[in-house]
Write a protein that holds these residues in place. Structure first.
Motif, short mmCIF file in Angstrom:
data_model
loop_
_atom_site.label_atom_id
_atom_site.label_comp_id
_atom_site.label_asym_id
_atom_site.label_seq_id
_atom_site.Cartn_x
_atom_site.Cartn_y
_atom_site.Cartn_z
N GLY A 1 0.77 -0.86 -0.12
CA GLY A 1 -0.05 0.53 -0.52
C GLY A 1 0.56 1.71 -0.09
N ARG A 2 2.01 1.03 0.87
CA ARG A 2 2.47 2.51 1.04
C ARG A 2 3.42 3.12 -0.61
NH1 ARG A 2 3.85 5.55 5.66
NH2 ARG A 2 3.04 3.97 6.37
N ARG A 3 3.87 1.76 -1.32
CA ARG A 3 4.73 1.69 -2.64
C ARG A 3 3.69 2.71 -3.37
NH1 ARG A 3 7.88 -3.74 -3.23
NH2 ARG A 3 8.96 -3.07 -1.37
N ILE A 4 2.12 1.79 -3.37
CA ILE A 4 0.75 2.23 -4.46
C ILE A 4 0.88 3.43 -4.54
CG2 ILE A 4 -0.96 2.17 -5.12
CD1 ILE A 4 -0.67 -1.06 -3.44
N VAL A 5 0.66 4.34 -2.90
CA VAL A 5 -0.17 5.74 -2.31
C VAL A 5 1.39 6.61 -2.90
CG1 VAL A 5 -1.49 4.46 -1.21
CG2 VAL A 5 0.71 6.08 0.20
N GLN A 6 2.77 6.13 -3.12
CA GLN A 6 3.95 7.00 -3.27
C GLN A 6 4.89 7.12 -4.10
OE1 GLN A 6 6.28 6.93 0.71
NE2 GLN A 6 4.27 7.44 1.65
N ARG A 7 4.33 5.74 -5.08
CA ARG A 7 5.67 5.70 -6.05
C ARG A 7 5.24 6.30 -7.52
NH1 ARG A 7 8.94 -0.22 -6.47
NH2 ARG A 7 9.76 0.26 -4.73
N PRO A 8 6.24 7.63 -7.97
CA PRO A 8 6.21 8.55 -9.11
C PRO A 8 5.46 7.64 -10.11
CG PRO A 8 8.22 9.03 -8.54
CD PRO A 8 7.81 7.64 -7.19
N GLU A 9 6.03 6.17 -10.64
CA GLU A 9 5.31 5.34 -11.48
C GLU A 9 4.08 5.34 -11.91
OE1 GLU A 9 7.59 5.09 -9.68
OE2 GLU A 9 7.42 2.69 -8.80
N LEU A 10 3.46 5.31 -10.25
CA LEU A 10 2.16 4.90 -10.65
C LEU A 10 1.02 6.05 -9.88
CD1 LEU A 10 2.70 1.67 -8.12
CD2 LEU A 10 2.08 1.37 -10.17
N VAL A 11 1.61 7.29 -10.57
CA VAL A 11 0.68 7.98 -10.29
C VAL A 11 -0.16 8.06 -11.32
CG1 VAL A 11 1.76 9.55 -12.62
CG2 VAL A 11 0.95 10.56 -10.32
N GLY A 12 0.13 8.00 -12.28
CA GLY A 12 -1.61 7.32 -13.70
C GLY A 12 -2.77 6.54 -13.10
N ALA A 13 -1.82 5.46 -12.50
CA ALA A 13 -2.64 3.99 -11.63
C ALA A 13 -3.44 5.26 -10.29
CB ALA A 13 -2.01 3.15 -11.24
N ARG A 14 -3.28 5.85 -9.62
CA ARG A 14 -3.57 6.83 -8.66
C ARG A 14 -4.83 7.46 -8.63
NH1 ARG A 14 1.42 6.85 -6.60
NH2 ARG A 14 2.08 9.20 -7.48
N ALA A 15 -4.78 8.05 -10.27
CA ALA A 15 -6.02 8.68 -10.80
C ALA A 15 -7.13 7.45 -11.39
CB ALA A 15 -5.99 9.52 -12.19
N ALA A 16 -6.31 6.34 -11.47
CA ALA A 16 -6.99 5.40 -11.96
C ALA A 16 -8.28 5.14 -11.31
CB ALA A 16 -7.41 4.57 -12.66
N LEU A 17 -8.02 4.59 -10.29
CA LEU A 17 -8.15 3.59 -9.04
C LEU A 17 -9.45 3.98 -8.34
CD1 LEU A 17 -4.74 2.82 -7.30
CD2 LEU A 17 -6.49 1.00 -8.06
N PRO A 18 -9.74 4.74 -7.90
CA PRO A 18 -10.85 5.15 -6.63
C PRO A 18 -12.41 4.81 -8.11
CG PRO A 18 -10.00 7.15 -6.97
CD PRO A 18 -9.10 6.50 -8.21
N ALA A 19 -12.32 5.10 -9.48
CA ALA A 19 -12.97 4.20 -10.26
C ALA A 19 -12.80 3.21 -10.46
CB ALA A 19 -13.13 5.52 -11.37
N GLN A 20 -12.25 3.05 -9.86
CA GLN A 20 -11.96 1.63 -11.01
C GLN A 20 -12.60 0.58 -9.54
OE1 GLN A 20 -7.92 1.15 -12.39
NE2 GLN A 20 -8.18 1.09 -14.36
N MET A 21 -12.35 0.81 -8.15
CA MET A 21 -12.73 0.57 -6.84
C MET A 21 -13.76 0.53 -6.91
SD MET A 21 -9.39 2.03 -4.49
CE MET A 21 -10.28 1.95 -3.39
N ALA A 22 -14.51 1.96 -6.83
CA ALA A 22 -16.13 1.56 -7.17
C ALA A 22 -16.93 0.55 -8.43
CB ALA A 22 -16.55 3.24 -8.01
#
Length: 331
Positions: A116-137
């Motif tokens: 989890g800590r890497r998912i919320v912080q790693r620069p290469e996952l910035v695009g993933a973080r933008a997509a995750l809220p809708a995908q989790m829903a």
């Protein structure tokens, strides 16, 4: 684990895999993965006539976090139903029974970041973080649409049942925890009298996802599956412990709550409110605080000496502090 024990485990595991993959197989690599407070995860490379299969063996640990935790057999059955329903889960291959005295099942081993800590912080996952809220829903909407008659082994619980179970669990600890007891009393008074009951994952949060640069790859760890109020599942990723230090982003350290909730309501036709999530966020903090204390008692009692279990006891104090803030806000 000693080499002898490791070899014995590999031998027994191979025997259990023969009915699933045939007799002409060989355990090429078996490695215990880091993490997991109550279950072991083993990376298994299995050589077969069709080529190398990358598998994951999920095996019982030395205890459970909550009394209502699913058995490995039922967790595998739930995973099968979720997979057939189109939920993004690793493909389940079979329940294996006991391997060296502990229940286990085998599934596809998927790629992606799971820390989890890497998912919320790693620069290469910035695009993933933008997509995750809708995908989790979207994944929650699919899970909540699973017909209950396909998973008759899942217990159904309302808010009052959850509070009652947590009260019993904290009583069994035998220690005084005033913040938790205050929270349980509040949650009992404010529990919704009735609500819709659906199939819940029970632990869908950023740290239980396999995340690629495209976002959500797979939903993992179904041991807390049950039937209950859909708001319980939707609010669970809001718990501060699951923000991994990015506290200003209330949805799991990756985003705001409102767009995520709006997407869920649009997909399901439900009308969950922010107020209902506020209630279940407090109950979520209670659940994890009590679960962490239960785990730390395994270390303190000598049942299973573990630095990780001891650290969970320290984290419980942070959740008690958070509880007091949330209760003050709720009034």
């Amino acid at each position: 684990m000693t080499p002898d024990v490791d070899a014995a485990l590999s031998h027994e595991l191979r025997e259990r895999l023969v009915p699933l993959f045939g007799a002409d197989i060989w355990v090429e690599r078996l490695a215990l993965l880091a993490g997991g407070a109550s279950k072991e995860a083993w990376a298994l490379d299995l050589r077969t006539p069709q080529g190398m299969r990358e598998l994951l063996v999920r095996r019982a640990g030395g205890g459970v976090i909550h009394q209502e935790t699913l058995t490995l057999e039922d967790e595998h059955r739930l995973l099968e139903v979720a997979f057939a329903s189109g939920v993004r889960v690793p493909k389940p291959y079979g329940y294996l029974g006991e391997i060296a005295g502990r229940a286990a099942f085998v599934s596809e081993r998927v790629s992606g970041e799971t820390i989890g800590r890497r998912i919320v912080q790693r620069p290469e996952l910035v695009g993933a973080r933008a997509a995750l809220p809708a995908q989790m829903a979207e994944e929650l909407a699919k899970i909540h649409a699973i017909p209950a008659d396909r998973v008759p082994f899942l217990g159904a619980v309302g808010a009052r049942d959850v509070v009652g179970r947590l009260t019993k669990e904290v009583d069994r600890l035998g220690d005084a925890h005033p913040a938790i007891e205050l929270g349980l009393a509040w949650a009992g008074r404010r529990a919704p009298a009735r609500s819709e009951t659906v199939v819940l994952h029970g632990d869908l949060r950023v740290g239980n996802l396999a995340v690629t640069q495209a976002g959500l790859g797979h939903v993992l760890d179904w041991e807390f599956g049950h039937r209950g109020d859909p708001a319980e599942d939707v609010a669970w990723p809001l718990v501060r412990a699951w923000r991994f230090g990015i506290d200003h982003l209330r949805l799991g350290g990756i985003g705001e709550v409102e767009p995520y909730l709006e997407r869920y309501n649009t997909l399901t036709g439900r009308h969950l409110t922010l107020a209902s999530l506020d209630y279940w966020e407090i109950v979520g903090n209670l659940k994890w605080a009590i679960g962490a204390l239960t785990q730390s008692h395994r270390h303190l009692s000598g049942q299973q000496r573990s630095v990780e279990l001891a650290v969970l006891g320290r984290l419980a104090a942070e959740m008690e502090f958070e509880l007091l803030h949330l209760l003050e806000r709720a009034g």
